[in-house]
Scaffold this motif. Structure first.
Motif, short mmCIF file in Angstrom:
data_model
loop_
_atom_site.label_atom_id
_atom_site.label_comp_id
_atom_site.label_asym_id
_atom_site.label_seq_id
_atom_site.Cartn_x
_atom_site.Cartn_y
_atom_site.Cartn_z
N ALA A 1 0.73 -1.24 -0.02
CA ALA A 1 -0.16 -0.20 0.02
C ALA A 1 0.87 1.27 0.05
CB ALA A 1 -0.81 0.08 1.10
N SER A 2 0.52 2.35 -0.80
CA SER A 2 1.30 3.48 -0.90
C SER A 2 1.10 4.50 0.44
CB SER A 2 1.23 4.23 -2.09
OG SER A 2 -0.56 4.77 -2.05
N HIS A 3 -0.02 4.22 1.02
CA HIS A 3 -0.22 5.00 2.11
C HIS A 3 -0.03 4.39 3.41
CE1 HIS A 3 -3.85 2.70 1.52
NE2 HIS A 3 -4.10 2.84 2.70
N GLU A 4 0.64 3.05 3.71
CA GLU A 4 0.77 2.48 4.77
C GLU A 4 2.33 1.87 4.82
OE1 GLU A 4 -2.41 -0.21 6.40
OE2 GLU A 4 -2.97 -0.37 4.31
N GLN A 5 2.96 1.90 6.16
CA GLN A 5 4.28 1.54 6.44
C GLN A 5 4.20 0.69 7.55
OE1 GLN A 5 6.00 5.54 6.21
NE2 GLN A 5 7.26 5.04 4.84
N LEU A 6 5.06 -0.40 7.70
CA LEU A 6 5.04 -1.28 8.91
C LEU A 6 6.60 -1.08 9.19
CD1 LEU A 6 3.84 -3.22 10.88
CD2 LEU A 6 4.36 -5.15 9.34
N LEU B 1 2.23 2.88 10.44
CA LEU B 1 1.80 4.11 10.16
C LEU B 1 0.97 4.21 8.97
CD1 LEU B 1 5.34 5.98 10.08
CD2 LEU B 1 3.61 5.54 11.76
N THR B 2 -0.16 4.94 8.94
CA THR B 2 -0.96 5.02 8.06
C THR B 2 -1.26 6.58 7.68
OG1 THR B 2 -2.42 3.17 8.42
CG2 THR B 2 -3.51 4.91 7.01
N ARG C 1 -1.55 8.36 11.38
CA ARG C 1 -2.30 7.52 12.39
C ARG C 1 -1.12 6.57 12.73
NH1 ARG C 1 -7.11 6.97 13.36
NH2 ARG C 1 -8.04 7.28 11.50
N ILE C 2 -0.77 6.60 13.81
CA ILE C 2 0.35 5.46 14.49
C ILE C 2 -0.56 4.38 15.00
CG2 ILE C 2 2.13 5.27 15.98
CD1 ILE C 2 2.62 8.32 15.90
N TYR D 1 -1.82 11.01 15.12
CA TYR D 1 -3.13 10.49 15.96
C TYR D 1 -2.73 9.15 16.41
CZ TYR D 1 -5.99 14.55 14.36
OH TYR D 1 -6.59 15.49 13.95
N LEU D 2 -2.93 8.86 17.68
CA LEU D 2 -2.89 7.23 18.07
C LEU D 2 -3.88 6.98 18.91
CD1 LEU D 2 -1.50 7.30 20.97
CD2 LEU D 2 0.56 7.80 19.57
N THR D 3 -4.28 6.00 19.24
CA THR D 3 -5.22 5.29 20.22
C THR D 3 -4.64 4.42 21.12
OG1 THR D 3 -6.26 3.55 18.69
CG2 THR D 3 -7.29 5.83 18.99
#
Length: 155
Positions: A53-58, A73-74, A88-89, A124-126
């Motif tokens: 995915a171009s908008h996500e990283q692990l 990360l998103t 978003r973390i 942001y993170l939850t």
């Protein structure tokens, strides 16, 4: 505190068993993670989806060749905020025997640097309500409890 030997890098498929073990060891998360070999294909599919995915990283945090932490990360754009891109973390985990050594702080610092590099307006993170130690940790790093989070299972 962990020295300069900590390496934070993109996760690779060969990290996956270590990442699953990190999540399966989390008694508080309640996500149903397991080391059961029958579940591995689910994790593998998810890894490939995230990785492509171009908008996500692990990411993984590695110390002396061992995976000791992870986070995802998103990046997402909202119409509100004049089209702002936000970060978003998610899935922040430090191996239980390595907590309190500065690994989490370095992972979050890296995450925020990535967000800035991608032009994000905010991060942001939850965190599970039961994770009071984690809440203090995030507040020490500058995060502010500014919103109430809600969750609804869809299955």
């Amino acid at each position: 505190m962990t020295g300069q030997n900590l390496v934070i890098r993109r996760a690779r498929e060969d990290d996956l068993r270590n990442l699953v073990a990190l999540f399966a060891d989390d008694a508080v998360g309640g996500h149903g993670d397991t080391n059961d070999p029958e579940a591995f294909e689910d994790y593998l599919r998810a890894f490939h989806s995230i990785d492509t995915a171009s908008h996500e990283q692990l990411f993984v945090a590695e110390l002396q060749g061992e995976v000791v932490g992870t986070f995802q990360l998103t990046y997402y754009r909202t119409l509100a905020g004049r089209g702002a891109v936000n970060l978003r973390i998610e899935a922040v985990q430090t191996r239980s025997d390595r907590r309190g050594q500065g690994i989490g702080a370095k992972m979050i610092t890296h995450a925020l640097e990535e967000g800035r590099r991608h032009g994000c307006k905010a991060a942001y993170l939850t965190s599970n309500n039961a994770r009071t130690d984690a809440h203090r940790f995030y507040e020490r790093l500058g995060f502010v409890k500014s919103h109430a989070g809600f969750k609804m299972p869809l299955k």
